[in-house]
Design a protein around this motif. Structure first.
Motif, short mmCIF file in Angstrom:
data_model
loop_
_atom_site.label_atom_id
_atom_site.label_comp_id
_atom_site.label_asym_id
_atom_site.label_seq_id
_atom_site.Cartn_x
_atom_site.Cartn_y
_atom_site.Cartn_z
N ASP A 53 21.63 -33.80 -16.22
CA ASP A 53 22.53 -32.61 -16.23
C ASP A 53 23.47 -32.41 -15.01
OD1 ASP A 53 20.31 -32.14 -14.46
OD2 ASP A 53 19.84 -30.08 -15.16
N GLU A 54 23.00 -32.85 -13.90
CA GLU A 54 23.90 -32.65 -12.71
C GLU A 54 25.01 -33.59 -12.46
OE1 GLU A 54 21.55 -32.59 -9.04
OE2 GLU A 54 20.22 -31.29 -9.84
N LEU A 55 24.71 -34.98 -13.18
CA LEU A 55 25.88 -35.71 -13.62
C LEU A 55 26.84 -35.29 -14.52
CD1 LEU A 55 23.91 -39.22 -14.10
CD2 LEU A 55 25.84 -38.75 -12.29
N ALA A 56 26.33 -34.67 -15.77
CA ALA A 56 27.22 -33.95 -16.41
C ALA A 56 28.05 -32.79 -15.98
CB ALA A 56 26.51 -33.52 -17.70
N GLN A 57 27.32 -31.94 -15.23
CA GLN A 57 28.27 -30.96 -14.43
C GLN A 57 29.07 -31.30 -13.41
OE1 GLN A 57 24.88 -28.64 -12.73
NE2 GLN A 57 23.81 -28.01 -14.48
N ALA A 58 28.89 -32.84 -13.21
CA ALA A 58 29.94 -33.10 -12.31
C ALA A 58 31.13 -33.88 -12.89
CB ALA A 58 29.41 -34.31 -11.17
N GLY A 59 31.07 -33.99 -14.30
CA GLY A 59 31.92 -34.74 -15.04
C GLY A 59 31.68 -36.08 -15.24
N LEU A 60 30.50 -36.44 -15.01
CA LEU A 60 30.14 -37.72 -14.94
C LEU A 60 29.29 -38.06 -15.89
CD1 LEU A 60 29.59 -38.28 -11.26
CD2 LEU A 60 31.28 -39.18 -12.51
N SER A 61 29.21 -39.51 -16.42
CA SER A 61 28.18 -39.90 -17.63
C SER A 61 27.68 -41.07 -17.11
CB SER A 61 29.12 -40.19 -18.81
OG SER A 61 30.01 -41.34 -18.54
N ASP A 62 26.54 -41.46 -17.99
CA ASP A 62 26.07 -42.79 -17.65
C ASP A 62 26.87 -43.89 -17.57
OD1 ASP A 62 23.69 -41.45 -17.88
OD2 ASP A 62 22.76 -42.60 -19.72
N GLN A 63 27.92 -43.86 -18.39
CA GLN A 63 28.95 -44.85 -18.46
C GLN A 63 29.61 -45.02 -17.10
OE1 GLN A 63 29.16 -47.20 -20.94
NE2 GLN A 63 30.14 -48.37 -19.30
N ASP A 64 29.91 -44.15 -16.56
CA ASP A 64 30.61 -43.84 -15.08
C ASP A 64 29.63 -44.69 -14.08
OD1 ASP A 64 32.97 -42.31 -15.62
OD2 ASP A 64 31.81 -40.76 -15.82
N VAL A 65 28.43 -44.40 -14.24
CA VAL A 65 27.38 -45.26 -13.34
C VAL A 65 27.44 -46.49 -13.71
CG1 VAL A 65 24.96 -45.16 -12.37
CG2 VAL A 65 25.98 -42.81 -13.15
N PHE A 66 27.36 -46.89 -14.82
CA PHE A 66 27.38 -48.37 -15.21
C PHE A 66 28.81 -48.97 -14.71
CE2 PHE A 66 24.38 -47.05 -18.80
CZ PHE A 66 23.02 -47.35 -17.71
N ASP A 67 29.83 -48.22 -14.93
CA ASP A 67 31.24 -49.00 -14.38
C ASP A 67 31.32 -48.91 -12.88
OD1 ASP A 67 32.07 -48.87 -17.04
OD2 ASP A 67 33.14 -47.00 -17.06
N GLY A 68 30.70 -48.29 -12.23
CA GLY A 68 30.40 -48.24 -10.75
C GLY A 68 31.72 -48.27 -9.94
N LYS A 69 32.45 -47.22 -10.28
CA LYS A 69 33.79 -46.74 -9.72
C LYS A 69 33.59 -45.68 -8.93
CE LYS A 69 36.76 -48.95 -13.16
NZ LYS A 69 37.88 -48.81 -14.04
N VAL A 70 34.07 -45.66 -7.62
CA VAL A 70 34.03 -44.46 -6.68
C VAL A 70 35.07 -43.70 -6.89
CG1 VAL A 70 33.56 -43.63 -4.26
CG2 VAL A 70 32.72 -45.92 -4.91
N THR A 71 34.71 -42.34 -7.35
CA THR A 71 36.03 -41.41 -7.65
C THR A 71 35.74 -40.09 -6.69
OG1 THR A 71 34.69 -40.41 -9.73
CG2 THR A 71 36.30 -42.59 -10.01
N ASP A 72 36.46 -39.30 -6.72
CA ASP A 72 36.25 -38.01 -6.30
C ASP A 72 35.33 -37.42 -6.78
OD1 ASP A 72 38.21 -38.34 -4.42
OD2 ASP A 72 39.72 -37.19 -5.29
N LYS A 73 35.09 -37.41 -8.22
CA LYS A 73 34.04 -36.79 -8.79
C LYS A 73 32.61 -37.26 -8.33
CE LYS A 73 36.21 -35.46 -13.32
NZ LYS A 73 36.19 -35.69 -14.60
#
Length: 199
Positions: free
Chosen positions: A86-106
């Motif tokens: 739920d905190e990932l989603a609130q930050a505008g992030l998804s599982d795919q973002d974690v798997f992609d492994g890109k450091v963004t401002d989010k």
């Protein structure tokens, strides 16, 4: 603790922090609780037994949260995400973002909040270390200070816990040991120790 190991066999996502806390309690909080009788409480301590155990529990939780934040990339490569969904989603992030492994401002903002919470548990843990038997204080202080520095290293790596493993250098470890020793000399009766954000 055994139940926590079982959770790893059947669970690879945690919907919220309550679920994650329960996992951390099982696999690491229990270690903190079991350590108190081994370490012993100082005869000079005027703290309640409950408060000492709560501090030990907080140290276990803090350590496990630190492990989780340090190992995000490694866990993702195994298909596991130990971050509150739920905190990932609130930050505008998804599982795919974690798997992609890109450091963004989010991602940086998300990690800042996760690190802040872990440091809060370390702060709670500090309150109990001074209540332990003197012989036990130095190793516990050392472990606390060194583990908390892993969070500082994640920050120093610009929150890239996908491709960089945060670790404390030998030099920083050597610097932390005398600090831990100095803190271990503070007896429960004279405790007026400031909680430091960084060692």
């Amino acid at each position: 603790m055994i139940e926590g190991m079982r959770m790893d066999l059947k669970k690879s996502r945690y919907m919220n922090f309550d679920e994650l806390y329960l996992y951390c309690y099982f696999v690491a909080g229990t270690v903190g609780l079991m350590s108190v009788p081994v370490m012993g409480i100082s005869p000079e301590s005027k703290a309640t037994i409950e408060s000492v155990y709560n501090a030990a529990l907080a140290l276990g939780i803090a350590n496990q949260l630190t492990n989780i934040l340090r190992d995000v990339g490694e866990d993702a490569r195994r298909g596991r995400i130990y971050l509150p969904q739920d905190e990932l989603a609130q930050a505008g992030l998804s599982d795919q973002d974690v798997f992609d492994g890109k450091v963004t401002d989010k991602w940086r903002n998300f990690m800042k909040s996760q690190i802040k919470r872990a440091k809060m548990f370390f702060g709670k843990a500090e309150k109990g270390v001074t209540e332990l038997n003197q012989a036990s204080r130095w190793p516990v202080w050392a472990a606390l200070l060194l583990y908390r520095q892993i969070l500082d290293e994640i920050e120093a790596n610009d929150y890239d816990n996908f491709t960089k493993r945060a670790y404390v250098s030998k030099t920083k470890k050597l610097v932390a040991l005398p600090i831990a020793f100095g803190r271990s000399l503070v007896s429960p009766s004279s405790r007026k120790l400031p909680i430091l954000g960084k060692a």
